[in-house]
Design an enzyme around this catalytic site. Structure first.
Site, short mmCIF file in Angstrom:
data_model
loop_
_atom_site.label_atom_id
_atom_site.label_comp_id
_atom_site.label_asym_id
_atom_site.label_seq_id
_atom_site.Cartn_x
_atom_site.Cartn_y
_atom_site.Cartn_z
N GLU A 111 -1.42 47.01 110.37
CA GLU A 111 -1.27 46.04 109.26
C GLU A 111 0.21 45.80 109.05
O GLU A 111 1.04 46.28 109.81
CB GLU A 111 -1.95 46.59 107.99
CG GLU A 111 -1.35 47.90 107.51
CD GLU A 111 -2.04 48.47 106.28
OE1 GLU A 111 -2.62 47.72 105.49
OE2 GLU A 111 -1.96 49.71 106.10
N LYS A 169 -3.91 53.91 98.17
CA LYS A 169 -2.76 53.08 97.79
C LYS A 169 -1.74 53.97 97.06
O LYS A 169 -1.58 53.92 95.84
CB LYS A 169 -3.21 51.89 96.94
CG LYS A 169 -2.20 50.75 96.90
CD LYS A 169 -2.84 49.49 96.38
CE LYS A 169 -1.84 48.42 96.01
NZ LYS A 169 -0.98 47.98 97.09
N TYR A 223 -1.04 53.34 93.01
CA TYR A 223 -0.76 52.10 92.27
C TYR A 223 -1.76 51.02 92.65
O TYR A 223 -2.53 51.16 93.61
CB TYR A 223 0.69 51.65 92.46
CG TYR A 223 1.01 51.00 93.80
CD1 TYR A 223 0.97 51.73 94.98
CD2 TYR A 223 1.35 49.65 93.87
CE1 TYR A 223 1.27 51.14 96.19
CE2 TYR A 223 1.66 49.05 95.08
CZ TYR A 223 1.61 49.80 96.24
OH TYR A 223 1.90 49.21 97.43
N LEU A 225 -4.72 50.01 104.61
CA LEU A 225 -5.19 49.82 103.24
C LEU A 225 -6.24 48.72 103.27
O LEU A 225 -5.98 47.64 103.82
CB LEU A 225 -4.03 49.42 102.32
CG LEU A 225 -4.47 49.25 100.88
CD1 LEU A 225 -4.69 50.62 100.23
CD2 LEU A 225 -3.45 48.47 100.07
N ARG A 283 8.59 71.33 87.84
CA ARG A 283 8.46 71.14 89.28
C ARG A 283 7.75 72.31 89.96
O ARG A 283 8.17 73.47 89.83
CB ARG A 283 9.84 70.96 89.90
CG ARG A 283 9.76 70.57 91.36
CD ARG A 283 11.10 70.53 92.04
NE ARG A 283 10.84 70.36 93.47
CZ ARG A 283 10.88 69.21 94.11
NH1 ARG A 283 11.22 68.11 93.49
NH2 ARG A 283 10.59 69.14 95.40
N ARG A 289 -10.91 50.01 93.84
CA ARG A 289 -9.96 50.63 94.78
C ARG A 289 -9.08 51.66 94.07
O ARG A 289 -8.78 52.71 94.63
CB ARG A 289 -9.09 49.57 95.46
CG ARG A 289 -8.18 50.19 96.53
CD ARG A 289 -7.45 49.16 97.35
NE ARG A 289 -6.54 48.39 96.52
CZ ARG A 289 -5.86 47.33 96.94
NH1 ARG A 289 -6.00 46.92 98.20
NH2 ARG A 289 -5.04 46.68 96.15
N HIS A 303 4.88 72.43 93.55
CA HIS A 303 4.00 71.62 94.41
C HIS A 303 2.54 71.66 93.95
O HIS A 303 1.82 70.67 94.09
CB HIS A 303 4.07 72.11 95.86
CG HIS A 303 5.31 71.68 96.57
ND1 HIS A 303 6.57 72.03 96.16
CD2 HIS A 303 5.49 70.89 97.66
CE1 HIS A 303 7.47 71.50 96.97
NE2 HIS A 303 6.85 70.79 97.88
N1 PMP Z 1 -1.66 46.77 103.22
C1 PMP Z 1 -0.64 47.35 102.57
C2 PMP Z 1 0.10 48.47 103.23
C3 PMP Z 1 -0.26 46.87 101.30
O1 PMP Z 1 0.76 47.46 100.62
C4 PMP Z 1 -0.95 45.78 100.73
C5 PMP Z 1 -0.54 45.21 99.40
N2 PMP Z 1 -0.77 46.07 98.36
C6 PMP Z 1 -2.01 45.22 101.45
C7 PMP Z 1 -2.34 45.74 102.70
C8 PMP Z 1 -2.81 44.07 100.90
O2 PMP Z 1 -3.65 44.50 99.86
P1 PMP Z 1 -4.13 43.51 98.70
O3 PMP Z 1 -4.74 42.33 99.38
O4 PMP Z 1 -5.11 44.30 97.95
O5 PMP Z 1 -2.91 43.15 97.91
#
Ligand code: PMP
Length: 284
Positions: free
Chosen positions: A181, A147, A33, A206, A100, A52, A102
């Site tokens: 994070e 993501k 996403y 991320l 379904r 991304r 895998h």
């Molecule tokens: N880390 C994670 C795990 C996230 O889910 C997000 C938000 N999507 C971010 C960092 C921040 O990313 P962004 O600045 O691209 O929204």
């Protein structure tokens, strides 16, 4: 105005929009996403979000659901149909709908769902006083740079934070002993030497779009940036702390677990970055 969603070729009222039960995003979390901000009638940092998305899709070997150019048109049209001048746009792409199994299905087109919602910038109280975060073990998989819609560990961490009165969870890699994070944001401190520290890019975090914008602006403004992970202890002893994401902008952090950060108020580097980011959004 009823909220409108785009689902695999059709714009539908959100209550009627649906995907099939054999949707692989639902069955296997087999999808990715993106979240993009639309500010005063324009997308901000859309090129970075599209890049991304491409990396996330490549990482999982999922095909683009349509060309990038067509996707940009769908995003604009979804926002237009919702009548919003400011919006958060959610894009979900999965490996499609198939019986379904895998194994990757043969010939199933990727699914695309686009939804929008009103953005909620940090409130005056959050900017003036900051928010609390609480530490949680980072129990996620090894490819946090993708993501992925598989957000279970993030959901559990965020819920635990909420139950402890905190706005966000800061995830601690217990092998490395460092903060990676937040559950849905990147994490930063200004250390005792005045350096802006955040976990380096790689598979453990991320790479936030907001992170990339903020670090560029910080460097251009003469702030020393050190992309080096920090421990929870260093965070608690830091001069300043903050978090960033597309949906939470730059939000000051003034409490980590039971520790007040700095003098308990957002510091000067954080306030400067809030100002620069707000200017960036206006200029986008
Ligand atoms: N880390 C994670 C795990 C996230 O889910 C997000 C938000 N999507 C971010 C960092 C921040 O990313 P962004 O600045 O691209 O929204």
């Amino acid at each position: 105005m009823a909220r409108i969603a785009y689902v695999n070729g059709r714009y539908r009222p959100i209550d009627e929009a649906a995907v099939g039960v054999e949707e692989r995003g639902f069955q296997f979390s087999d999808g990715v996403y993106e979240v993009v901000k639309f500010v005063k009638g324009a997308f901000s940092d859309l090129d970075r979000h599209m890049a991304r998305l491409g990396r996330s899709l490549d990482g999982l070997r999922i095909a683009w659901p349509m060309t990038e150019k067509a996707l940009r048109l769908v995003l604009a049209e979804t926002v237009r149909r919702n009548g919003l001048r400011d919006a958060l746009v959610y894009i979900q792409v999965s490996r499609g709908v198939a019986p379904r199994n895998h194994l990757f299905p043969k010939g199933a087109p990727s699914s695309l769902v686009v939804t929008v919602r009103r953005p909620k910038a940090p409130g005056a109280d959050e900017i003036e006083n900051g928010v609390a975060v609480c530490s949680q073990p980072d129990i996620r998989w090894g490819r946090c740079d993708i993501k992925s819609v598989s957000l279970l560990a993030n959901v559990l961490a965020r819920q635990a934070a909420q139950e402890q009165g905190a706005r966000e969870a800061w995830l601690v890699d217990e092998h490395e002993g460092v903060v990676t994070e937040g559950s849905s944001s990147n994490a930063y401190i200004v250390d005792r030497e005045g350096r802006l520290r955040t976990h380096p890019l790689g598979e453990a975090i991320l790479g936030g779009v907001t992170r990339s914008v903020i670090l560029e602006m910080a460097r251009a403004d003469g702030i020393t940036v050190d992309e080096r992970a920090f421990t929870l202890e260093e965070a608690k002893q830091a001069r300043e702390a903050f978090l960033t994401s597309t949906s939470s902008f730059v939000t000051p952090v003034t409490r980590i677990d039971d520790h007040s950060i700095g003098n308990g108020h957002p510091g000067s580097v954080t306030r400067r970055l809030i100002e620069l980011y707000n200017n960036h959004l206006v200029a986008c």
